[in-house]
Design an enzyme around this catalytic site. Structure first.
Site, mmCIF file in Angstrom:
data_model
loop_
_atom_site.group_PDB
_atom_site.id
_atom_site.type_symbol
_atom_site.label_atom_id
_atom_site.label_comp_id
_atom_site.label_asym_id
_atom_site.label_seq_id
_atom_site.Cartn_x
_atom_site.Cartn_y
_atom_site.Cartn_z
ATOM 1 N N THR A 86 0.816 -1.214 0.000
ATOM 2 C CA THR A 86 0.000 0.000 0.000
ATOM 3 C C THR A 86 0.847 1.259 0.000
ATOM 4 O O THR A 86 0.492 2.255 -0.639
ATOM 5 C CB THR A 86 -0.933 -0.003 1.228
ATOM 6 O OG1 THR A 86 -1.868 -1.076 1.096
ATOM 7 C CG2 THR A 86 -1.696 1.302 1.359
ATOM 8 N N SER A 112 1.732 -7.488 -0.694
ATOM 9 C CA SER A 112 2.493 -8.405 0.161
ATOM 10 C C SER A 112 1.997 -9.857 0.110
ATOM 11 O O SER A 112 2.822 -10.779 0.253
ATOM 12 C CB SER A 112 2.536 -7.900 1.605
ATOM 13 O OG SER A 112 1.269 -7.901 2.216
ATOM 14 N N THR A 133 1.266 -4.365 4.348
ATOM 15 C CA THR A 133 1.004 -4.682 5.748
ATOM 16 C C THR A 133 0.365 -6.044 5.969
ATOM 17 O O THR A 133 0.398 -6.561 7.085
ATOM 18 C CB THR A 133 0.102 -3.611 6.385
ATOM 19 O OG1 THR A 133 -1.145 -3.556 5.674
ATOM 20 C CG2 THR A 133 0.773 -2.245 6.347
ATOM 21 N N ASP A 134 -0.237 -6.652 4.933
ATOM 22 C CA ASP A 134 -0.998 -7.886 5.155
ATOM 23 C C ASP A 134 -0.155 -9.003 5.760
ATOM 24 O O ASP A 134 -0.581 -9.688 6.681
ATOM 25 C CB ASP A 134 -1.639 -8.366 3.847
ATOM 26 C CG ASP A 134 -2.841 -7.531 3.453
ATOM 27 O OD1 ASP A 134 -3.357 -6.797 4.316
ATOM 28 O OD2 ASP A 134 -3.260 -7.606 2.285
#
Length: 322
Positions: free
Chosen positions: A11, A54, A87-88
């Protein structure tokens, strides 16, 4: 002071397309160029490693990223490493690096919850805080770090707790290691104990480690599909409890030589050793010879992948005796 920013996408590097959907597009150089204040902290270089969401990163790519960090650690001109990441699965990559990167140069992972096309994107602030952290003397000897929302966390402790909130990354039970207050990094606590670091090869790695969350009357088929797996990680209910109906399936996996690793699906606490004795309790886990883990399920799987590659499950987990 010289910091290298290794960009992997996510992101923080996403822009909005014509259809309104965002996808990774910005390079690390573009990210750094958009934050002039970075130049007052360090000479910031960039390395374009990947530009993907990710969830597209694989175990092999995590290994390649670890090797790249080791290369930069050997470069005496580099004082810190910052990795921008989606971030996942950021916590999984961070923990993989924590277990496989043995260098002295601080490594800090960061990302963003809001892409640059949204109001108040957090990526620039997170990258700025992460470069400050990597340049801080206190960042050394604390393992791999994660920095978002002006909080610095240990890779082993941190997890994503909310799908969209800016303060999503937290360390349940333990709290952050430091906060970034304006231009200062204020360190609050040290790491308890050392994380072992394992030297593994590409050839020894496998992603064939299953991860299953225990739920009420779960189907046995969820376990039967792991009969030929390299390992099975199980997030049990409570302090180590499972339905009695899945015990025979776990016995079959054990007898087939599949390593079994258990953790709890609770965000805090550890597995019990002696409280209950009903079928499916912690006593059953111990009779099965299951390894006990202390991290969440996703990190337990990463540790199992690394432990299998290094032939070191006994160094990463315990097998409590009944």
């Amino acid at each position: 002071m010289s910091i290298v920013v290794i960009s992997t996408g996510g992101t923080i590097a996403s822009t909005e397309a014509a259809d309104g959907a965002a996808a990774p597009d910005l390079t690390g150089e573009e990210l750094v160029r958009s934050i002039p204040e970075l130049g007052s902290i360090a000479d910031v270089r960039t390395h374009e490693f990947a530009n993907v969401p990710s969830p597209h990163l694989t175990i092999d790519r995590m290994q390649a990223l670890s090797a790249l960090c080791t290369e930069y650690d050997a470069d005496a001109s580099i004082d810190g490493i910052v990795v921008t990441h989606g971030t996942d699965i950021l916590e999984e990559t961070a923990y993989f690096l924590d277990l496989t990167y043995g260098g002295e140069t601080p490594v800090v992972l960061t990302g963003a919850m809001r892409n640059p096309s949204l109001a108040s994107p957090d990526g620039p602030g997170n990258l700025l805080a992460s470069v400050r952290t990597a340049a801080s003397n206190g960042a050394r000897d604390r393992g791999v770090l994660v920095c978002l929302d002006d909080r610095v966390h240990a890779a082993r402790d941190v997890t994503k707790t909310n799908t969209m909130a800016l303060d999503s990354f937290r360390s349940p039970e333990f709290g952050p290691l430091a906060t970034v207050d304006e231009s200062r990094v204020v360190w609050h606590r040290a790491i308890a104990g050392d994380t072992p670091v394992f030297d593994i090869t590409d050839e020894s790695l496998t992603n064939d480690v299953h991860a299953v969350t225990v739920t009420a009357e779960m189907p046995v088929a969820q376990l039967d599909c792991a009969e030929e797996a390299a390992g099975l990680c199980l997030a049990t209910t409570g302090a180590g409890h499972i339905p009695a109906t899945i015990v025979p399936a776990l016995e079959r996996l054990r007898d087939a030589g599949v390593p079994l690793v258990a953790t709890s699906r609770c965000p805090e606490g550890r597995l019990a050793r002696e409280t209950y004795g009903f079928e499916g309790s912690e006593r059953t886990l111990q009779e099965l010879g299951i390894y006990y883990a202390t991290r969440n399920l996703q990190k337990t799987r990463i540790a199992t992948v690394v432990g299998l590659a290094a032939d070191a499950l006994d160094d990463l987990f315990e097998q409590p005796e009944r």
